[in-house]
Write an enzyme that holds these catalytic residues in place. Sequence first.
Site: not given
Length: 198
Positions: A79, A141, A165
């Site tokens: 990310e 998250c 992820h």
Amino acid sequence: MNILLTGFEAFLGMESNPTEMIVRKLDDETISGKKIIGRVLPVDFTKSAGILLEHIKEHQPAAVISLGLAAGRNRITPERVAINCMDGEADNAGNQYDGQKIAPDGPDAYFSTLPIKSMEARLQEHHLPAAVSNTAGTYLCNQIMYTARYHIETNALDILAGFVHIPAHHELAVNNPKLPSWSIKDLEEAVRIIIEEI
Ligand code: PCA
């Protein structure tokens, strides 16, 4: 040098979370000279952040790599950014948010300080599909990545932190024909490569 590797318990009715399995497996291993501290976090907006910060204080890691399941994605996705926002389905304890801030005094967003581009490149070289993602969502998250970066910035700590992820593992796809899935073995190899890249 310690690396704090976090995963999450199962959530939203799914029977298991591959990140929990991987983190338990890699806990206490040494990967290219880095000692892995593997810890599983609850899917609870009111608890996970505090537990993460306790682990950071206790283990003084050089880097925090947090893992989460993104069921439906077909590749490993480091990310780029976490935003100051909590939203989405109720968590495992029944807490639900509707756009509230994670840190009322915090900035809108933090970028990952993990080497997301080289992680992507190294995974692809190993024929493990990967792509940088530009949204970690607004659920646990995102909250965990934002919290780690906020803590590090506000205390001027020298710790890299970010989130990756991962796709579902095969177990979750057995009764869900459209769900892209990977073997736990390949997911674990991908996480090892990510750690080597730090
Ligand atoms: N994935 C969720 C929370 C726990 C997990 O593994 C998320 O993407 O926010």
